[in-house]
Design a protein around this motif. Sequence first.
Motif, PDB file in Angstrom:
ATOM      1  N   SER A 132       0.634  -1.183   0.072  1.00 13.37           N
ATOM      2  CA  SER A 132       0.029  -0.076   0.057  1.00 13.37           C
ATOM      3  C   SER A 132       0.737   1.305   0.287  1.00 13.37           C
ATOM      4  O   SER A 132       2.182   1.106   0.301  1.00 13.37           O
ATOM      5  N   LEU A 133       0.371   2.451  -0.307  1.00 11.27           N
ATOM      6  CA  LEU A 133       1.223   3.702  -0.364  1.00 11.27           C
ATOM      7  C   LEU A 133       1.673   3.916   1.024  1.00 11.27           C
ATOM      8  O   LEU A 133       2.751   4.421   1.235  1.00 11.27           O
ATOM      9  N   GLY A 134       1.016   3.522   2.035  1.00 12.14           N
ATOM     10  CA  GLY A 134       1.376   3.876   3.287  1.00 12.14           C
ATOM     11  C   GLY A 134       2.697   3.083   3.971  1.00 12.14           C
ATOM     12  O   GLY A 134       3.312   3.296   4.514  1.00 12.14           O
ATOM     13  N   MET A 135       2.562   1.718   3.377  1.00 10.50           N
ATOM     14  CA  MET A 135       3.833   0.775   3.511  1.00 10.50           C
ATOM     15  C   MET A 135       5.075   1.282   2.935  1.00 10.50           C
ATOM     16  O   MET A 135       5.898   1.237   3.380  1.00 10.50           O
ATOM     17  N   LYS A 136       4.630   1.819   1.435  1.00 13.36           N
ATOM     18  CA  LYS A 136       5.677   2.309   0.717  1.00 13.36           C
ATOM     19  C   LYS A 136       6.346   3.550   1.534  1.00 13.36           C
ATOM     20  O   LYS A 136       7.600   3.776   1.558  1.00 13.36           O
ATOM     21  N   ARG A 137       5.482   4.210   1.985  1.00  8.11           N
ATOM     22  CA  ARG A 137       5.987   5.465   2.875  1.00  8.11           C
ATOM     23  C   ARG A 137       6.825   5.047   3.902  1.00  8.11           C
ATOM     24  O   ARG A 137       7.963   5.687   4.384  1.00  8.11           O
ATOM     25  N   GLY A 160      -0.443  11.613  -1.148  1.00  8.13           N
ATOM     26  CA  GLY A 160      -1.087  10.671  -1.643  1.00  8.13           C
ATOM     27  C   GLY A 160      -1.659   9.526  -0.768  1.00  8.13           C
ATOM     28  O   GLY A 160      -2.712   8.902  -1.226  1.00  8.13           O
ATOM     29  N   LEU A 161      -1.663   9.704   0.410  1.00 13.62           N
ATOM     30  CA  LEU A 161      -2.123   8.755   1.528  1.00 13.62           C
ATOM     31  C   LEU A 161      -3.774   9.231   1.655  1.00 13.62           C
ATOM     32  O   LEU A 161      -4.074  10.124   1.590  1.00 13.62           O
ATOM     33  N   ILE A 169       1.317   7.957   9.435  1.00 15.61           N
ATOM     34  CA  ILE A 169       2.700   8.643   9.131  1.00 15.61           C
ATOM     35  C   ILE A 169       2.943   9.667  10.105  1.00 15.61           C
ATOM     36  O   ILE A 169       3.909   9.861  10.567  1.00 15.61           O
ATOM     37  N   TRP A 170       2.085  10.550  10.347  1.00 15.12           N
ATOM     38  CA  TRP A 170       2.182  11.831  11.301  1.00 15.12           C
ATOM     39  C   TRP A 170       2.488  11.241  12.605  1.00 15.12           C
ATOM     40  O   TRP A 170       3.531  12.045  13.213  1.00 15.12           O
ATOM     41  N   ALA A 171       1.783  10.229  13.160  1.00 18.50           N
ATOM     42  CA  ALA A 171       2.038   9.667  14.242  1.00 18.50           C
ATOM     43  C   ALA A 171       3.404   8.955  14.436  1.00 18.50           C
ATOM     44  O   ALA A 171       3.977   9.115  15.656  1.00 18.50           O
ATOM     45  N   LEU A 172       3.765   8.381  13.554  1.00 16.04           N
ATOM     46  CA  LEU A 172       5.185   7.865  13.439  1.00 16.04           C
ATOM     47  C   LEU A 172       6.072   8.989  13.667  1.00 16.04           C
ATOM     48  O   LEU A 172       7.354   8.851  14.204  1.00 16.04           O
ATOM     49  N   ILE A 173       6.003  10.058  12.950  1.00 16.34           N
ATOM     50  CA  ILE A 173       6.888  10.959  12.777  1.00 16.34           C
ATOM     51  C   ILE A 173       7.030  11.870  14.274  1.00 16.34           C
ATOM     52  O   ILE A 173       8.065  12.195  14.662  1.00 16.34           O
TER      53      ILE A 173
END
Length: 238
Positions: A132-137, A160-161, A169-173
Amino acid sequence: MNALELQGLTKHYKDFTLGPLDLTLPGGTICGLIGENGAGKSTLIKIVLGLCEPSSGSVELFGGKSKKELSLMRTRVGYVPDSCGAYQSLSAAENLRIRCAEWGLDEKREVPRVLGLVGLDVDEKKSVSSFSLGMKRRLDIATALLGDTDVLIFDEPANGLDPLGIESIWALIGRLNREQGKTMLISSHDLDELASVATSCVFIHDGELLKKESMDVIRDEAPSLKEYYRRLMKAVSL
């Protein structure tokens, strides 16, 4: 120590000039880089990464500013582009092993470490093309973390997510900053999410540094980062 210092930085093109810019990024902070398309954000990032030379001024990373020092210090900087840079036919681990070989890193230690940091637990045989795009990111972020880099530079981290992917992704950041102490420079148009993690923001317009302000001051002066930026741009146009 400051992770990044720019002093009098300029870059001249035929029809565009960036700067002069003065910018300081203390270690352990997250700085949002905000501006319209064509404002000069990508040029600034390229200069910091050493992908293009400034016309004048200086770049200092972790106290190093000579050409030799900057070359060494840039190994402590990871870059996350706005689109996936991985080999699509290979697995996540295979991609990371290639980068380790290129950069002289211990793949047996680094690959599981960075996959764990980004929460990317995937089948070794699963190719990136099926992600998925999230996994790629997440894989892009894992690549930027190889070598235990101290600074991460993002160009539109959630580009694009879907809404859940953006939130993830923002939580990971935020977690990488809080738990790993990573310093970050983030170029993004997603101002609501950026405001949730940033400690300060830099506003660029038409190659000029309009303002650098802490998020505490921004929250005191406007109901949101988006509204603060709108007011700033309105003042510029008057």
